[in-house]
Design a protein around this motif. Structure first.
Motif, mmCIF file in Angstrom:
data_model
loop_
_atom_site.group_PDB
_atom_site.id
_atom_site.type_symbol
_atom_site.label_atom_id
_atom_site.label_comp_id
_atom_site.label_asym_id
_atom_site.label_seq_id
_atom_site.Cartn_x
_atom_site.Cartn_y
_atom_site.Cartn_z
ATOM 1 N N LEU A 8 0.800 -1.073 0.071
ATOM 2 C CA LEU A 8 0.189 -0.053 0.196
ATOM 3 C C LEU A 8 0.766 1.200 0.065
ATOM 4 O O LEU A 8 0.732 2.250 -0.693
ATOM 5 N N HIS A 9 1.806 1.140 0.781
ATOM 6 C CA HIS A 9 2.797 2.653 0.810
ATOM 7 C C HIS A 9 3.404 2.752 -0.554
ATOM 8 O O HIS A 9 3.535 3.942 -0.904
ATOM 9 N N ASP A 10 3.991 1.678 -1.213
ATOM 10 C CA ASP A 10 4.699 1.929 -2.555
ATOM 11 C C ASP A 10 3.765 1.869 -3.841
ATOM 12 O O ASP A 10 4.156 2.475 -4.915
ATOM 13 N N HIS A 11 2.523 1.324 -3.668
ATOM 14 C CA HIS A 11 1.650 1.176 -4.645
ATOM 15 C C HIS A 11 0.214 1.321 -4.663
ATOM 16 O O HIS A 11 -0.773 0.919 -4.924
ATOM 17 N N ARG A 12 -0.091 2.367 -3.786
ATOM 18 C CA ARG A 12 -1.588 2.926 -3.229
ATOM 19 C C ARG A 12 -2.473 2.878 -4.620
ATOM 20 O O ARG A 12 -3.531 2.431 -4.513
ATOM 21 N N ASP A 13 -2.178 3.463 -5.455
ATOM 22 C CA ASP A 13 -2.986 3.660 -6.761
ATOM 23 C C ASP A 13 -3.175 2.472 -7.656
ATOM 24 O O ASP A 13 -4.198 2.194 -8.552
ATOM 25 N N VAL A 47 -3.987 -0.650 -5.942
ATOM 26 C CA VAL A 47 -4.834 -1.454 -5.148
ATOM 27 C C VAL A 47 -6.413 -1.176 -5.249
ATOM 28 O O VAL A 47 -6.722 0.182 -5.187
ATOM 29 N N LEU A 90 -8.044 -1.711 -0.289
ATOM 30 C CA LEU A 90 -7.332 -0.651 0.142
ATOM 31 C C LEU A 90 -8.049 -0.187 1.651
ATOM 32 O O LEU A 90 -7.322 0.034 2.974
ATOM 33 N N GLU A 126 -6.403 -0.227 5.465
ATOM 34 C CA GLU A 126 -6.088 0.737 6.406
ATOM 35 C C GLU A 126 -7.065 0.464 7.693
ATOM 36 O O GLU A 126 -6.554 1.209 8.614
#
Length: 481
Positions: free
Chosen positions: A338-343, A345, A350, A354
């Motif tokens: 999530l930190h590196d590829h949020r867009d 997921v 997501l 979270e």
């Protein structure tokens, strides 16, 4: 459409194929070639296998035939083709997790269960489709699209082991490995009229594993018959020093005939005491078509001479246990993604990650206390009963175009987990659970039931499932192409 090719091989039980392979009535090359031709014929319609390793499989089959011809020892899965779940690491074969983040990922090492299957003689055909990171009980992802149900290609095959279940139902291979957190083996088995076992945590050790003490995720066997599931469990199960929760018991007993009885166990030959509930004691809304199948299954056990009582354990706290521990594990394992590829997921995943990141120590502590209370209530329940009969899924297979059902039996579902409550409540208990074909809706859609057993009671559970299967033969009904 013409009839599926090679029914004498591709629709045969794995136990029968294993016998014919060892006796050299069939060669591994014949068996693998037949299944590859079935894949070519049917896979485009259902999208179950997303990475195919045909050339490698044929080479492995030739080598297997040579070993047998030279009198070398062969394993219990000698020559049997399999395709592995795309969340399970396979050395040298792409493992995407259904995510663009891992679209080209090729592991250097493989999961322990895959290693054990290879060592037992299984031949890899490729990888089966999954939801993104295995999250959800409907198989679709941005890389490969949806897997379709072989019984009705407008419907979902379930998930997250949906590609595996659809491939089994279509005869693309006779055995498959799955994994299950909230129903990911059992739900697709129910939707696709096959058999799937969620073992007790530790029965099939996990390696590598970022959270080795966690008990939410298990790996387990899937097949078209209970005996085939037992055969694969005999290979996947067994202790390993790299798993701190691995069950230190020999797994070869699972390969013995399921209708045999151990004279040392007086309960093995006693009539089963079966509790059943169509709706988990009112804890889960269930569509009438599913409840009807569950009630009919209870009547089957009555006809088998079992003591059958409508009863259900108290599942208080199961929702908190599952959701909190699931959220914690997803945040722990997938947080870096999530930190590196949020867009990259999907929104529902997501939100799960979270949620896990917001959990406090007090949240986890409360969930573990509820977890312990639930375990002890189940332990006491199984002093009175041998088997608990429940629905697997709360509704039949739904349209493939939707992400998840938003309503079950007139009750609104709050999120994409809610419709899986009948499966994930059982996950929270830690008890083994077997999904077995149990019937069809008037529209011809498969419906399975789950048989839940006492803690680490997989062998007794498999025997009960085998008795039910032999009495009903619902699993014999193949898709109409």
């Amino acid at each position: 459409m013409t009839a599926p090719v090679h029914p004498e091989i591709c629709d045969a039980p794995a136990t029968e194929l294993a016998r014919r392979l060892r006796s050299r009535e069939l060669s591994a090359r014949e068996v693998v070639t037949a299944h590859l031709e079935r894949v070519e014929q049917l896979n485009p319609r259902i999208n179950a296998i997303v990475t195919l390793t045909a050339d490698q499989a044929l080479k492995e089959a030739a080598a297997a035939d040579e070993r047998l011809a030279h009198g070398e020892p062969v394993g219990p899965l000698h020559g049997l083709p399999v395709a592995h779940k795309d969340t399970h690491n396979t050395a040298g074969i792409r493992t995407t997790h259904g995510s663009p983040v891992f679209a080209e990922y090729v592991p250097e090492r493989e999961d322990l269960s895959i290693e054990r299957m290879r060592e037992a003689g299984a031949i890899t055909l490729g990888k089966t489709n999954v939801p993104e990171f295995g999250a959800g009980s409907h198989t679709f992802n941005p890389l490969f699209g949806p897997t379709r149900n072989p019984y009705d290609t407008t419907r979902s095959a379930g998930g997250s082991s949906g590609g595996a279940a659809a491939a089994l139902a279509a005869g693309l291979h006779p055995l498959a490995d799955g994994s299950d957190m909230g129903g990911s083996i059992r739900n697709p088995a129910s939707f696709c009229n096959v058999v799937g076992l969620r073992p007790a945590p530790g029965r099939v050790p996990l390696w590598p594993d970022f959270t080795p003490y966690a008990t939410q995720v298990v790996q387990g066997p899937m097949a078209r018959t209970v005996a085939d599931v037992a055969l694969l469990l005999s290979v996947m199960a067994g202790p390993d020093p790299r798993s701190p929760i691995a069950i230190d018991q020999d797994a070869t007993a699972f390969a013995e005939p399921l209708d045999s009885r151990d004279s040392r166990d007086s309960r093995a030959s006693a009539p089963l005491r079966v509790a059943w509930s169509p709706d988990l004691g009112g804890a889960a809304p269930v569509e009438p078509a599913v409840a009807t199948v569950v009630e009919a299954a209870a009547q089957v056990f009555t006809g088998l001479g079992c003591t059958v009582v409508r009863d259900c354990p108290d599942f208080t706290g199961a929702d908190d246990v599952f959701r909190v521990l699931r959220g914690w594990q997803m945040a722990t394992v997938l947080g870096p993604v999530l930190h590196d590829h949020r867009d990259e997921v999907k929104p529902s995943l997501l939100a799960n990650i979270e949620f896990g990141q917001r959990l406090s120590g007090a949240d986890l502590g409360r969930a573990e206390l509820l977890h312990g209370e639930l375990f002890h209530r189940m332990r006491e329940f199984f002093t009175r009963y041998d088997v608990l009969l429940l629905p697997v899924s709360q509704l039949p297979p739904f349209p493939v175009e939707i992400e998840y059902p938003t309503e079950v039996a007139g009750v609104a579902m709050e999120d994409y987990l809610d419709w899986m409550r009948s499966a994930y409540y059982v996950s929270a208990t830690g008890c083994p659970s077997l999904a077995v074909p149990a019937g069809f809706t008037p529209e011809g859609l498969p419906v399975g039931v789950q048989l839940v057993g006492a803690h680490r009671g997989e062998l007794s559970l498999l025997r009960a499932g085998h008795r039910f299967e032999q009495a009903t033969r619902h699993g014999d009904r193949r898709p109409s192409w």
